[in-house]
Design a protein around this motif. Structure first.
Motif, PDB file in Angstrom:
ATOM      1  N   MET A 170       0.822  -1.122   0.347  1.00 21.35           N
ATOM      2  CA  MET A 170      -0.031   0.205  -0.108  1.00 21.35           C
ATOM      3  C   MET A 170       0.950   1.233  -0.175  1.00 21.35           C
ATOM      4  N   ASN A 171       1.943   1.696   0.131  1.00 19.01           N
ATOM      5  CA  ASN A 171       3.212   1.927   1.063  1.00 19.01           C
ATOM      6  C   ASN A 171       3.547   2.370  -0.866  1.00 19.01           C
ATOM      7  N   GLU A 172       3.707   1.780  -1.164  1.00 21.11           N
ATOM      8  CA  GLU A 172       4.847   1.573  -2.931  1.00 21.11           C
ATOM      9  C   GLU A 172       3.598   2.796  -3.627  1.00 21.11           C
ATOM     10  N   ASN A 173       2.310   1.684  -3.173  1.00 23.04           N
ATOM     11  CA  ASN A 173       0.915   2.982  -3.874  1.00 23.04           C
ATOM     12  C   ASN A 173       0.495   3.429  -3.862  1.00 23.04           C
ATOM     13  N   ILE A 174       0.426   4.484  -2.668  1.00 21.94           N
ATOM     14  CA  ILE A 174       0.076   5.572  -2.679  1.00 21.94           C
ATOM     15  C   ILE A 174       1.162   6.634  -2.942  1.00 21.94           C
ATOM     16  N   GLN A 175       2.377   6.033  -3.044  1.00 22.71           N
ATOM     17  CA  GLN A 175       3.754   6.917  -3.485  1.00 22.71           C
ATOM     18  C   GLN A 175       3.238   7.257  -5.032  1.00 22.71           C
ATOM     19  N   LYS A 176       2.935   5.865  -5.630  1.00 26.22           N
ATOM     20  CA  LYS A 176       2.363   5.804  -7.008  1.00 26.22           C
ATOM     21  C   LYS A 176       1.642   6.901  -7.613  1.00 26.22           C
ATOM     22  N   MET A 177       0.423   6.827  -6.189  1.00 26.45           N
ATOM     23  CA  MET A 177      -0.195   7.984  -6.813  1.00 26.45           C
ATOM     24  C   MET A 177      -0.187   8.850  -6.584  1.00 26.45           C
ATOM     25  N   ARG A 178       0.729   9.840  -5.040  1.00 26.84           N
ATOM     26  CA  ARG A 178       1.886  10.394  -5.419  1.00 26.84           C
ATOM     27  C   ARG A 178       2.223  11.263  -6.790  1.00 26.84           C
ATOM     28  N   ASP A 179       2.750  10.069  -7.544  1.00 29.23           N
ATOM     29  CA  ASP A 179       3.997  11.093  -8.030  1.00 29.23           C
ATOM     30  C   ASP A 179       2.817  11.347  -9.292  1.00 29.23           C
ATOM     31  N   ALA A 180       1.574  10.247 -10.144  1.00 32.54           N
ATOM     32  CA  ALA A 180       0.976  10.561 -10.478  1.00 32.54           C
ATOM     33  C   ALA A 180       0.409  11.513 -10.662  1.00 32.54           C
ATOM     34  N   ALA A 181       0.348  12.440  -9.364  1.00 31.39           N
ATOM     35  CA  ALA A 181      -1.080  13.400  -9.357  1.00 31.39           C
ATOM     36  C   ALA A 181       0.567  14.439  -9.630  1.00 31.39           C
ATOM     37  N   ARG A 182       1.825  13.930  -9.443  1.00 28.31           N
ATOM     38  CA  ARG A 182       3.329  15.312  -9.427  1.00 28.31           C
ATOM     39  C   ARG A 182       2.947  15.450 -11.329  1.00 28.31           C
ATOM     40  N   ILE A 220      -6.142  16.916  -8.454  1.00 23.87           N
ATOM     41  CA  ILE A 220      -5.103  15.895  -7.690  1.00 23.87           C
ATOM     42  C   ILE A 220      -5.698  16.793  -6.333  1.00 23.87           C
ATOM     43  N   ALA A 221      -5.929  17.364  -5.756  1.00 19.89           N
ATOM     44  CA  ALA A 221      -6.414  18.058  -4.624  1.00 19.89           C
ATOM     45  C   ALA A 221      -7.408  16.828  -4.265  1.00 19.89           C
ATOM     46  N   ASP A 222      -8.044  16.006  -4.454  1.00 18.09           N
ATOM     47  CA  ASP A 222      -9.177  14.968  -4.310  1.00 18.09           C
ATOM     48  C   ASP A 222      -7.857  13.464  -4.518  1.00 18.09           C
ATOM     49  N   LEU A 223      -6.724  13.516  -4.454  1.00 16.17           N
ATOM     50  CA  LEU A 223      -6.404  12.371  -5.035  1.00 16.17           C
ATOM     51  C   LEU A 223      -5.511  12.800  -3.238  1.00 16.17           C
ATOM     52  N   GLU A 224      -4.696  13.501  -3.642  1.00 14.14           N
ATOM     53  CA  GLU A 224      -3.834  14.145  -2.239  1.00 14.14           C
ATOM     54  C   GLU A 224      -4.805  14.323  -0.923  1.00 14.14           C
ATOM     55  N   GLU A 225      -5.957  14.034  -0.683  1.00 15.95           N
ATOM     56  CA  GLU A 225      -7.160  13.738   0.208  1.00 15.95           C
ATOM     57  C   GLU A 225      -6.891  12.500   0.311  1.00 15.95           C
ATOM     58  N   CYS A 226      -7.312  11.807  -0.346  1.00  9.68           N
ATOM     59  CA  CYS A 226      -7.222  10.671  -0.527  1.00  9.68           C
ATOM     60  C   CYS A 226      -6.002   9.318  -0.043  1.00  9.68           C
ATOM     61  N   THR A 227      -5.108  10.297  -0.366  1.00 12.39           N
ATOM     62  CA  THR A 227      -3.949   9.398   0.193  1.00 12.39           C
ATOM     63  C   THR A 227      -3.694   9.980   2.026  1.00 12.39           C
ATOM     64  N   LYS A 228      -4.191  11.196   1.844  1.00  8.53           N
ATOM     65  CA  LYS A 228      -3.779  11.273   3.785  1.00  8.53           C
ATOM     66  C   LYS A 228      -4.476  10.677   4.096  1.00  8.53           C
ATOM     67  N   LYS A 229      -5.654   9.695   3.205  1.00  6.59           N
ATOM     68  CA  LYS A 229      -6.524   8.876   4.584  1.00  6.59           C
ATOM     69  C   LYS A 229      -5.673   7.426   3.968  1.00  6.59           C
TER      70      LYS A 229
END
Length: 87
Positions: free
Chosen positions: A25-37, A53-62
């Motif tokens: 999950m931590n790897e996937n969270i990082q992939k999501m953050r990289d994709a948002a960037r 991107i804002a919605d994705l960031e809120e999701c990754t925080k959760k």
């Protein structure tokens, strides 16, 4: 639940599986953050991508909070396993 050995083996397997899940999950969270960037870099200040991107960031925080909770559960499993083994 069974003998102490069976209990500790089961607790160890569950803790190991949870550790793998957390890692994945931590790897996937990082992939999501990289994709948002990447999206932000490619789209600039586009209103729709900025909202996504804002919605994705809120999701990754959760998700990060959930992984912290999962790590606490894993630690408790290991503590319980160690307590059983000591008795």
């Amino acid at each position: 639940m069974g003998t102490g050995n069976t209990e500790t083996n089961a607790l160890g397997r569950v803790a190991a599986a949870l550790e793998r899940y957390i890692s994945d999950m931590n790897e996937n969270i990082q992939k999501m953050r990289d994709a948002a960037r990447d999206c932000s870099d490619n789209m600039g200040s586009d209103k729709y991508s900025a909202n996504a991107i804002a919605d994705l960031e809120e999701c990754t925080k959760k998700l990060v909070r959930a992984m912290n909770d999962a790590e606490e559960i894993r630690r408790r499993l290991i503590d319980t396993k160690n307590t059983i083994e000591e008795d």
